[in-house]
Motif scaffolding. Structure first.
Motif, PDB file in Angstrom:
ATOM      1  N   UNK A 148       0.833  -1.213   0.000  1.00 24.74           N
ATOM      2  CA  UNK A 148       0.000   0.000   0.000  1.00 24.74           C
ATOM      3  C   UNK A 148       0.862   1.255   0.000  1.00 24.74           C
ATOM      4  N   UNK A 149       1.880   1.262   0.815  1.00 24.22           N
ATOM      5  CA  UNK A 149       2.775   2.420   0.860  1.00 24.22           C
ATOM      6  C   UNK A 149       3.413   2.682  -0.504  1.00 24.22           C
ATOM      7  N   UNK A 150       3.841   1.639  -1.160  1.00 22.87           N
ATOM      8  CA  UNK A 150       4.473   1.791  -2.475  1.00 22.87           C
ATOM      9  C   UNK A 150       3.468   2.313  -3.497  1.00 22.87           C
ATOM     10  N   UNK A 151       2.240   1.813  -3.435  1.00 20.78           N
ATOM     11  CA  UNK A 151       1.207   2.273  -4.356  1.00 20.78           C
ATOM     12  C   UNK A 151       0.891   3.745  -4.169  1.00 20.78           C
ATOM     13  N   UNK A 153       2.837   6.013  -2.768  1.00 27.33           N
ATOM     14  CA  UNK A 153       4.026   6.789  -3.122  1.00 27.33           C
ATOM     15  C   UNK A 153       4.119   6.989  -4.639  1.00 27.33           C
ATOM     16  N   UNK A 154       3.873   5.924  -5.386  1.00 22.13           N
ATOM     17  CA  UNK A 154       3.889   5.993  -6.849  1.00 22.13           C
ATOM     18  C   UNK A 154       2.807   6.949  -7.351  1.00 22.13           C
ATOM     19  N   UNK A 155       1.625   6.853  -6.758  1.00 24.13           N
ATOM     20  CA  UNK A 155       0.519   7.725  -7.157  1.00 24.13           C
ATOM     21  C   UNK A 155       0.842   9.193  -6.878  1.00 24.13           C
ATOM     22  N   UNK A 156       1.450   9.457  -5.727  1.00 26.92           N
ATOM     23  CA  UNK A 156       1.814  10.834  -5.369  1.00 26.92           C
ATOM     24  C   UNK A 156       2.799  11.431  -6.369  1.00 26.92           C
ATOM     25  N   UNK A 157       3.764  10.622  -6.790  1.00 21.51           N
ATOM     26  CA  UNK A 157       4.773  11.110  -7.740  1.00 21.51           C
ATOM     27  C   UNK A 157       4.155  11.483  -9.083  1.00 21.51           C
ATOM     28  N   UNK A 158       3.068  10.800  -9.437  1.00 21.00           N
ATOM     29  CA  UNK A 158       2.398  11.093 -10.706  1.00 21.00           C
ATOM     30  C   UNK A 158       1.393  12.236 -10.595  1.00 21.00           C
ATOM     31  N   UNK A 159       1.181  12.713  -9.377  1.00 21.20           N
ATOM     32  CA  UNK A 159       0.238  13.815  -9.182  1.00 21.20           C
ATOM     33  C   UNK A 159      -1.181  13.387  -8.880  1.00 21.20           C
ATOM     34  N   UNK A 160      -1.390  12.072  -8.731  1.00 25.98           N
ATOM     35  CA  UNK A 160      -2.716  11.588  -8.360  1.00 25.98           C
ATOM     36  C   UNK A 160      -3.006  11.985  -6.916  1.00 25.98           C
ATOM     37  N   UNK A 161      -4.278  12.150  -6.587  1.00 22.10           N
ATOM     38  CA  UNK A 161      -4.651  12.427  -5.210  1.00 22.10           C
ATOM     39  C   UNK A 161      -4.506  11.139  -4.406  1.00 22.10           C
ATOM     40  N   UNK A 163      -5.200   9.043  -0.570  1.00 21.93           N
ATOM     41  CA  UNK A 163      -5.900   8.951   0.713  1.00 21.93           C
ATOM     42  C   UNK A 163      -5.444   7.665   1.388  1.00 21.93           C
ATOM     43  N   UNK A 164      -5.140   7.739   2.677  1.00 22.82           N
ATOM     44  CA  UNK A 164      -4.784   6.547   3.446  1.00 22.82           C
ATOM     45  C   UNK A 164      -5.869   6.280   4.486  1.00 22.82           C
ATOM     46  N   UNK A 165      -6.357   5.039   4.511  1.00 20.86           N
ATOM     47  CA  UNK A 165      -7.277   4.602   5.556  1.00 20.86           C
ATOM     48  C   UNK A 165      -6.542   3.578   6.400  1.00 20.86           C
ATOM     49  N   UNK A 173       1.022  12.843   8.370  1.00 21.02           N
ATOM     50  CA  UNK A 173       0.372  12.371   7.147  1.00 21.02           C
ATOM     51  C   UNK A 173       1.092  12.931   5.922  1.00 21.02           C
ATOM     52  N   UNK A 174       1.628  12.038   5.105  1.00 22.64           N
ATOM     53  CA  UNK A 174       2.349  12.481   3.910  1.00 22.64           C
ATOM     54  C   UNK A 174       1.460  12.410   2.672  1.00 22.64           C
ATOM     55  N   UNK A 175       0.193  12.061   2.855  1.00 21.94           N
ATOM     56  CA  UNK A 175      -0.748  11.958   1.744  1.00 21.94           C
ATOM     57  C   UNK A 175      -1.741  13.117   1.798  1.00 21.94           C
ATOM     58  N   UNK A 176      -2.606  13.239   0.817  1.00 22.79           N
ATOM     59  CA  UNK A 176      -3.548  14.352   0.801  1.00 22.79           C
ATOM     60  C   UNK A 176      -4.516  14.292   1.978  1.00 22.79           C
ATOM     61  N   UNK A 177      -4.964  13.099   2.298  1.00 22.63           N
ATOM     62  CA  UNK A 177      -5.860  12.902   3.441  1.00 22.63           C
ATOM     63  C   UNK A 177      -5.498  11.599   4.133  1.00 22.63           C
TER      64      UNK A 177
END
Length: 294
Positions: A148-151, A153-161, A163-165, A173-177
């Protein structure tokens, strides 16, 4: 000997320490008492859940997709949530997706080691041609699942939003939400299919339902994007038209047939007294929303 700090979900629950000595009735009682913590944990995160909904609506309005990613129970919950969206809200195939570590076979057979593969997460997301308008929701009870962390991280690098549950506290929190559902130690230590899984399912229901409501997929609390592909769902579609328009069963059935069993178009046709093409045009002009048309 130095103590290792365990995630809350791995700690021993003092209220169930003698679980194997209890009567059947008392086991049930302990579990029900523990489950009371689930709603409380979800309620504490209502602001973050609302932020996640707004983020999903923003990205999906731009043509993006909602993608759940997880391992084990978390992955299965994400796949199940994605599968429910097309029949309930009429979402196109691929608009809401679920990725589970280990692939499809992990849906019905536990493949626990799959959660450690960072490369597989990236590979699965690459196949989807992830983009800036997409939202990736990572589900990890421990918050540290490598897949999950790798997924995310990859999404963040591409500019995707992103969310971590999770069911453990998140200090930074290093993600958007980040949605932290702290339900406490499980009745059986480490078995996050229990309270953590229940809390996660509640949040996933809220995320998809609230997002689809904001995207015009309902009218009031009517399921107006229902896909009537069975007798039960055709009857539901007919009842929706009858209740909203105040018409009888015969009139509702005729409107649905003339609309190709599209509930929204049938409602506009009946309310505006127009044909199929005009109703479809009016609906498209209103961005698919019924509110304001009927």
């Amino acid at each position: 000997m130095e103590k290792t700090q365990l995630p809350i979900t791995e700690e021993l629950n003092p209220r169930s320490k003698d679980l194997d000595t209890l009567s059947t009735g008392d086991i049930v009682k302990v579990m029900l008492e523990e489950d009371k913590n689930v709603v409380k944990a979800v309620s504490r995160e209502k602001e973050n859940i609302a932020r996640a909904v707004e983020l999903i609506v923003e990205r999906l309005s731009k043509g993006g997709r909602l993608i759940f990613i997880g391992a084990g129970t978390s992955g299965r919950l994400g796949v199940m949530e994605a599968a429910e969206c097309p029949p309930t809200f009429g979402t196109p195939s691929g608009k809401v997706c679920g990725i589970i570590a280990g692939g499809k076979k992990a849906l019905w057979r536990s493949i626990e080691g799959a959660e450690d593969s960072k490369s597989e997460a990236k590979k699965a997301l690459k196949k989807l041609n992830l983009g800036r308008n997409d939202v990736v929701v990572g589900i990890a009870a421990s918050s540290t699942t490598p897949f999950v962390q790798a997924g995310l991280s990859y999404a963040s690098k591409l500019g995707s939003a992103t969310v971590l549950i999770t069911s453990n506290p998140v200090s930074c929190c290093v993600y958007d939400v980040c949605i932290s559902l702290v339900v406490g130690p499980e009745v059986i230590a480490g078995s996050t299919r229990m309270k953590a899984g229940t809390a996660t399912k509640m949040v996933l229901n809220i995320l998809t339902t609230a997002s689809m409501v904001k995207l015009g997929k309902t009218y009031g609390n009517f399921m107006v994007e229902v896909q009537p592909n069975s007798k039960k769902l055709r009857n539901r579609a007919k009842k929706i038209v009858m209740q909203i328009l105040g018409v009888d069963s015969k009139k509702a059935a005729r409107l649905l047939r003339d609309s190709g069993w599209n509930v929204k178009i049938a409602l506009v046709m009946g309310k505006r007294n127009v044909g199929y093409k005009e109703a479809k045009r009016l609906l498209a002009k209103n961005n698919g929303f019924l509110r304001g048309l009927i």
